[in-house]
Design a protein around this motif. Structure first.
Motif, PDB file in Angstrom:
ATOM      1  N   VAL A 119       0.844  -1.206   0.000  1.00  0.00           N
ATOM      2  CA  VAL A 119       0.000   0.000   0.000  1.00  0.00           C
ATOM      3  C   VAL A 119       0.874   1.248   0.000  1.00  0.00           C
ATOM      4  O   VAL A 119       0.731   2.133  -0.833  1.00  0.00           O
ATOM      5  CB  VAL A 119      -0.944   0.024   1.230  1.00  0.00           C
ATOM      6  N   GLY A 120       1.800   1.315   0.950  1.00  0.00           N
ATOM      7  CA  GLY A 120       2.668   2.477   1.053  1.00  0.00           C
ATOM      8  C   GLY A 120       1.914   3.704   1.552  1.00  0.00           C
ATOM      9  O   GLY A 120       0.711   3.646   1.858  1.00  0.00           O
ATOM     10  N   ALA A 121       2.616   4.813   1.650  1.00  0.00           N
ATOM     11  CA  ALA A 121       1.990   6.070   2.086  1.00  0.00           C
ATOM     12  C   ALA A 121       2.766   7.242   1.522  1.00  0.00           C
ATOM     13  O   ALA A 121       3.999   7.235   1.525  1.00  0.00           O
ATOM     14  CB  ALA A 121       1.963   6.148   3.612  1.00  0.00           C
ATOM     15  N   ARG A 122       2.032   8.241   1.031  1.00  0.00           N
ATOM     16  CA  ARG A 122       2.654   9.516   0.677  1.00  0.00           C
ATOM     17  C   ARG A 122       2.871  10.279   1.985  1.00  0.00           C
ATOM     18  O   ARG A 122       2.013  10.228   2.885  1.00  0.00           O
ATOM     19  CB  ARG A 122       1.754  10.337  -0.251  1.00  0.00           C
ATOM     20  N   LEU A 123       3.964  11.021   2.062  1.00  0.00           N
ATOM     21  CA  LEU A 123       4.242  11.731   3.307  1.00  0.00           C
ATOM     22  C   LEU A 123       3.226  12.847   3.569  1.00  0.00           C
ATOM     23  O   LEU A 123       3.069  13.296   4.702  1.00  0.00           O
ATOM     24  CB  LEU A 123       5.670  12.268   3.298  1.00  0.00           C
ATOM     25  N   ALA A 124       2.507  13.297   2.540  1.00  0.00           N
ATOM     26  CA  ALA A 124       1.436  14.279   2.758  1.00  0.00           C
ATOM     27  C   ALA A 124       0.409  13.730   3.751  1.00  0.00           C
ATOM     28  O   ALA A 124      -0.176  14.480   4.532  1.00  0.00           O
ATOM     29  CB  ALA A 124       0.762  14.624   1.437  1.00  0.00           C
ATOM     30  N   ALA A 162       6.174  16.136   0.386  1.00  0.00           N
ATOM     31  CA  ALA A 162       4.771  15.698   0.476  1.00  0.00           C
ATOM     32  C   ALA A 162       4.424  14.593  -0.521  1.00  0.00           C
ATOM     33  O   ALA A 162       3.658  13.684  -0.224  1.00  0.00           O
ATOM     34  CB  ALA A 162       3.840  16.892   0.289  1.00  0.00           C
ATOM     35  N   ARG A 163       4.983  14.627  -1.723  1.00  0.00           N
ATOM     36  CA  ARG A 163       4.647  13.640  -2.763  1.00  0.00           C
ATOM     37  C   ARG A 163       5.485  12.366  -2.632  1.00  0.00           C
ATOM     38  O   ARG A 163       5.272  11.390  -3.351  1.00  0.00           O
ATOM     39  CB  ARG A 163       4.904  14.242  -4.154  1.00  0.00           C
ATOM     40  N   GLU A 164       6.470  12.379  -1.764  1.00  0.00           N
ATOM     41  CA  GLU A 164       7.338  11.193  -1.659  1.00  0.00           C
ATOM     42  C   GLU A 164       6.569  10.034  -1.031  1.00  0.00           C
ATOM     43  O   GLU A 164       5.781  10.232  -0.111  1.00  0.00           O
ATOM     44  CB  GLU A 164       8.590  11.523  -0.839  1.00  0.00           C
ATOM     45  N   LYS A 165       6.819   8.844  -1.559  1.00  0.00           N
ATOM     46  CA  LYS A 165       6.093   7.662  -1.089  1.00  0.00           C
ATOM     47  C   LYS A 165       7.049   6.742  -0.335  1.00  0.00           C
ATOM     48  O   LYS A 165       8.180   6.503  -0.793  1.00  0.00           O
ATOM     49  CB  LYS A 165       5.473   6.935  -2.284  1.00  0.00           C
ATOM     50  N   VAL A 166       6.589   6.232   0.805  1.00  0.00           N
ATOM     51  CA  VAL A 166       7.402   5.319   1.614  1.00  0.00           C
ATOM     52  C   VAL A 166       6.577   4.075   1.918  1.00  0.00           C
ATOM     53  O   VAL A 166       5.345   4.086   1.784  1.00  0.00           O
ATOM     54  CB  VAL A 166       7.858   6.002   2.928  1.00  0.00           C
ATOM     55  N   LEU A 167       7.269   3.005   2.333  1.00  0.00           N
ATOM     56  CA  LEU A 167       6.560   1.757   2.640  1.00  0.00           C
ATOM     57  C   LEU A 167       5.559   1.995   3.774  1.00  0.00           C
ATOM     58  O   LEU A 167       4.412   1.596   3.711  1.00  0.00           O
ATOM     59  CB  LEU A 167       7.579   0.688   3.035  1.00  0.00           C
TER      60      LEU A 167
END
Ligand code: SF4
Ligand code: SF4
Length: 248
Positions: A119-124, A162-167
């Motif tokens: 799924v991951g998550a955007r830092l926003a 904000a647009r960066e995606k992390v696990l």
């Protein structure tokens, strides 16, 4: 992460290793079929490269400049955070309270985890939670690497990441136990506002006068008792000249 099209044979073996399912086939001009990484969805966890699944060594990690570099520091446990010198996403004390004593009686350590593999998550989305917590006057854990990416006053995510995606991303803080229901309720209300999944961890002293678990049940939640057992990996608490003191 990238795949070198010149080396790739298009066998597809690396696809099942991808934690975000973000690798797929493309046909190049000339007809050759290769695999490609969707770099916007890739969280730079490094699993595909570390697995050595590719016998042709076509998978490689290009140098990641800021802000892309946060993907690797939050998603690849082998990359150290420059701010904290600790690998991973949260602080180890969340799992070793009997050694470190960070969460005293009458308090609850709470962590809000956004995203998970697949799924991951955007830092926003971390900023949405950070903003709600700041509105409630909650201070975030300074040793958690995510705290450095959230505005200390508003809780908003820094715009450049904000647009960066992390696990997944973990926000940590300490609460007086009597605020458990208020804060859990506020987090639950955010579920429809973030574009990922949220899980909440609670760390507290399981003493007879504690009613944290009752509070959670009263809210209609079904907590999963994922007790952590310390195997000596935590750092002993250092309190002035008292080394290794364990609070009871
Ligand atoms: S395992 Fe290697 S050769 Fe096979 S598709 Fe993946 S990158 Fe290409
Ligand atoms: S680094 Fe992780 S998310 Fe990116 S392609 Fe490899 S396994 Fe998938």
């Amino acid at each position: 992460m990238r795949i070198d099209e010149a080396k790739c044979s298009g066998c597809g073996r690396c696809h099942e290793y991808c934690t975000m399912s973000c690798t797929g086939f493309v046909r190049l001009l000339g007809g050759k079929v290769v695999s490609q990484v969707d770099e916007d969805e890739c969280v730079d966890c490094g699993v595909c490269e570390r697995s050595k699944v590719c016998g042709l060594e076509a998978i490689y990690a290009p140098e990641a400049a800021w802000p892309r570099s946060v993907r690797g520091t939050f998603s690849n446990p082998l990359i150290e955070h420059k701010e904290t010198k600790v690998p991973g996403r949260g602080t180890e004390e969340m799992k070793t309270n009997e050694v470190t004593g960070r969460f005293p009686p009458g308090f609850v350590g709470m962590s809000v985890e956004l995203g998970r593999p697949g799924v991951g998550a955007r830092l926003a989305d971390a900023g949405i939670v950070g903003r709600a917590l700041k509105r409630m006057g909650i201070s975030l854990e300074p040793k958690n690497p995510l705290t450095t990416l959230l505005d200390p006053v508003t809780g908003d995510c820094l715009p450049e990441v904000a647009r960066e995606k992390v696990l997944s991303a973990i926000i940590e803080f300490l609460l007086p136990a009597e605020r458990t229901a208020e804060v859990l309720g506020a987090i639950r209300a955010l579920a429809g506002q973030v574009d990922t999944v949220i899980s909440v961890d609670l760390v507290y002293r399981n003493v007879p006068e504690s009613n944290v678990l009752d509070t959670v049940f009263d809210m209609g939640e079904s907590p999963y008792h994922n007790g952590k057992t310390n195997v000596g990996l935590g750092r002993p608490r250092v309190d002035g000249d008292k080394v290794g003191e364990v609070r009871s």
